[in-house]
Design a protein around this motif. Structure first.
Motif, PDB file in Angstrom:
ATOM      1  N   ASP A  10       7.898  -7.088  10.172  1.00  0.00           N
ATOM      2  CA  ASP A  10       7.942  -5.619   9.753  1.00  0.00           C
ATOM      3  C   ASP A  10       9.380  -5.429   8.865  1.00  0.00           C
ATOM      4  N   TYR A  11       9.586  -4.283   8.417  1.00  0.00           N
ATOM      5  CA  TYR A  11      10.897  -4.156   7.657  1.00  0.00           C
ATOM      6  C   TYR A  11      12.009  -4.354   8.036  1.00  0.00           C
ATOM      7  N   LEU A  21       9.815   9.270   0.943  1.00  0.00           N
ATOM      8  CA  LEU A  21      11.016   8.542   0.742  1.00  0.00           C
ATOM      9  C   LEU A  21      11.769   8.206  -0.476  1.00  0.00           C
ATOM     10  N   ALA A  22      11.103   8.546  -1.589  1.00  0.00           N
ATOM     11  CA  ALA A  22      11.800   8.310  -2.683  1.00  0.00           C
ATOM     12  C   ALA A  22      13.080   8.922  -3.058  1.00  0.00           C
ATOM     13  N   GLY A  23      13.231  10.087  -2.524  1.00  0.00           N
ATOM     14  CA  GLY A  23      14.528  11.082  -2.638  1.00  0.00           C
ATOM     15  C   GLY A  23      15.462  10.217  -1.619  1.00  0.00           C
ATOM     16  N   ASN A  59       6.709   3.180  10.002  1.00  0.00           N
ATOM     17  CA  ASN A  59       5.718   4.045  10.527  1.00  0.00           C
ATOM     18  C   ASN A  59       5.106   4.709   9.477  1.00  0.00           C
ATOM     19  N   MET A  60       5.095   4.534   7.976  1.00  0.00           N
ATOM     20  CA  MET A  60       4.204   5.105   7.149  1.00  0.00           C
ATOM     21  C   MET A  60       3.549   4.187   6.415  1.00  0.00           C
ATOM     22  N   SER A  61       2.691   4.624   5.841  1.00  0.00           N
ATOM     23  CA  SER A  61       1.720   3.973   4.791  1.00  0.00           C
ATOM     24  C   SER A  61       2.627   3.548   3.409  1.00  0.00           C
ATOM     25  N   TYR A  62       2.335   2.885   2.610  1.00  0.00           N
ATOM     26  CA  TYR A  62       2.916   2.585   1.352  1.00  0.00           C
ATOM     27  C   TYR A  62       2.771   4.045   0.708  1.00  0.00           C
ATOM     28  N   LEU A  66      16.020   5.012   7.643  1.00  0.00           N
ATOM     29  CA  LEU A  66      15.007   5.146   6.841  1.00  0.00           C
ATOM     30  C   LEU A  66      13.908   3.727   7.052  1.00  0.00           C
ATOM     31  N   THR A  67      14.601   2.762   7.453  1.00  0.00           N
ATOM     32  CA  THR A  67      13.770   1.479   7.691  1.00  0.00           C
ATOM     33  C   THR A  67      12.657   1.810   8.784  1.00  0.00           C
ATOM     34  N   TYR A  68      13.082   2.602   9.869  1.00  0.00           N
ATOM     35  CA  TYR A  68      12.248   2.916  10.932  1.00  0.00           C
ATOM     36  C   TYR A  68      10.977   3.704  10.520  1.00  0.00           C
TER      37      TYR A  68
END
Length: 522
Positions: free
Chosen positions: A192-193, A444-446, A434-437, A428-430
């Motif tokens: 994972d990330y 999460l861009a902002g 737990n999010m799709s691309y 944010l890594t978490y």
């Protein structure tokens, strides 16, 4: 060759050897004969004579001037002739793979007695193996290449390939299927990330900024558009060679007239009359690893087309030229100016829809900026450790440097900055886990832009504070403050690459403003 037998002495024995031509000293319970070395001392014989260290314990004086690794160099190690009887050395060389015991030198989750909701036992086993690999393979090469400015050694790239580290640096995904990762420590479906975060942060511990970019960083940011938006044929052709380290791919977006303003790019791509090819003309600037892209290697290029902005995979060949750009950090990064002169590219090399390049690149920016923040956070922590060690061993006005309130204030600011960045990063890594691309791109861009802005801004503050803590050594490329000088000189790059701080701050705020409910009132 067998090591020489060391004799034992008492401190009284050493005290008799305190005159010109017969000069012994003690450093950390080890006895050194510097009688002949005195005139060869890089700082001059007067340093040894003025300090009157002959026949005495010179531990404090030595560590006030030199890093511990100086004693490990063969030309100095051979000066040791014995040890003090009944005494044990206190200062040891760092053991490969070990965690630092200096407070705040490691992220909280790696600090003894602390806990984290994010990391599992698998992450801990993974981190231990990655650190050992970095200490044994990466760091020695990083230090040597920063010194000579050459690209990372091929042996390092091959060693990374054997454990599939090139693939892991691209993050979790289908590209990992069927691979043995880090000797089997983590399964592809488990990766994972946070595993990727560990790799990026362990890379940063070498303290070699240019080398970090030179070690296929271009692929880390250049291959994801192919993985996420390339056709099966393109992926089959490009991805295996890049993930195995055999070929390099670079992200070519920035231009002399447009950096963060992606929509303002001037490089053009027009279709041939039969619609089978793109003809690309223009130039790109500040392209990481660009000088390392040989014939058959590729660029992921942002182009202006009739439908707007399109991303195209361009293989280096006829019409593609690269020139090295001299920057204030190591040429190891391979920073380049790239020109495209009537370059003919098959239409099948289009990544994503024609005219849909903005979404391709903006999606890619999230991961790129996140990776940069991972590195920035760990690099700052490395500087915190350097400063804590230095202020503990350096004496000023007869006391350790950290006895000065102004120094403790700077240390407090450094620590609070790095801890806040790391904690926001892990949050944010978490979310990424737990999010799709697609969700990451929209949500999460902002936040990632704001986080990178905060990380790089605090990094520059820490760099400035560290120079003040180290004084003249902080602006000297060798010796005690070498890592501080390097960091202070190279840290502005982090604030520019992947989007300038002000642009990212505005991006984050504009995204937040758009999400304010229509009925929100004070």
């Amino acid at each position: 060759m067998a090591s020489k037998e060391l004799k034992t002495f008492s401190r009284e024995d050493v005290a008799h050897h305190n005159k010109d031509g017969d000069l012994w000293i003690i450093i950390d319970s080890k006895v050194y004969d510097i009688s002949r070395f005195r005139d060869l001392h890089p700082g001059g014989a007067s340093v040894l004579l003025d300090e009157e260290v002959g026949g005495k314990d010179a531990t404090e004086a030595f560590y006030g001037l030199h890093r511990h690794e100086v004693l490990m160099k063969p030309q100095y190690a051979r000066l040791q002739m014995g040890v003090i009887a009944g005494e044990a050395a206190v200062i040891h060389s760092r053991v490969v793979g070990e965690l630092s015991k200096v407070p705040y030198a490691e992220p909280t989750w790696l600090s003894e007695g602390y806990h984290s909701p994010y990391y599992t036992d698998n992450h801990r086993r993974f981190q231990k193996a990655v650190r050992k690999f970095m200490d044994e393979v990466i760091t020695p090469d990083a230090l040597a290449r920063e010194e000579d400015g050459k690209p990372p050694s091929q042996s390092v790239i091959e060693a990374m390939s054997k454990i599939n580290m090139h693939a892991m640096r691209m993050g979790p995904g289908k590209h990992l299927q069927g691979m043995e990762l880090m000797g089997g420590i983590v399964k592809p479906e488990e990766f994972d990330y946070f595993h990727e975060l560990i790799i990026t942060q362990e890379f940063a511990r070498s303290g070699c900024r240019g080398y970090g970019d030179g070690l296929m960083a271009g692929s880390v940011i250049g291959l994801p558009p192919v993985l996420n938006f390339g056709s099966k044929a393109i992926k089959d052709k490009v991805v295996p060679d890049v993930l195995s380290g055999k070929k390099l791919i670079c992200l070519a977006i920035s231009e002399a007239f447009a950096g963060s303003d992606v929509a303002g790019l001037k490089t053009t791509a027009r279709k041939t009359e039969d619609g089978k090819y793109w003809i690309i003309n223009g130039s790109k600037k500040w392209i990481t690893n660009g000088t390392q892209v040989e014939i058959g290697f590729s660029f992921t290029v942002g182009c202006k087309t009739e439908d707007g902005f399109t991303v195209i995979l361009v293989e280096r060949g006829e019409g593609v030229e690269t020139k090295s750009i001299k920057t204030s950090y190591s040429p190891t990064a391979g920073t380049a100016f790239v020109t495209f002169d009537n370059v003919k590219v098959p239409i099948e090399n289009t990544l994503g829809p024609e005219g849909g390049g903005i979404f391709v690149i903006l999606s890619n920016f999230n991961h790129e900026r996140w990776v940069m923040t991972c590195s920035s956070a760990r690099s700052q922590r490395f500087i915190v450790e350097e400063c804590l060690k230095w202020t503990n061993q350096r004496k000023a006005f007869g006391k350790p440097l950290h006895s000065q309130a102004v120094i403790r204030s700077k240390l407090a600011a450094m620590i609070s900055r790095v801890e806040s960045v790391q904690n926001w990063l892990e949050n944010l890594t978490y979310q990424m886990n737990n999010m799709s691309y697609k969700e990451q791109a929209s949500k999460l861009a902002g936040p990632i832009g704001l986080l990178k802005m905060r990380a790089t801004h605090s990094a520059q503050e820490t760099a400035a504070d560290a120079v003040q803590v180290f004084g003249g050594r902080g602006i000297t490329r060798t010796g005690m403050g070498s890592f501080i000088e390097h960091y202070h000189r190279t840290v502005p790059f982090d604030a520019i690459l992947g989007g300038a701080e002000d642009v990212l701050a505005d991006l984050g705020v504009r995204q937040a403003i758009r999400a304010i409910p229509k009925n929100a009132r004070l």
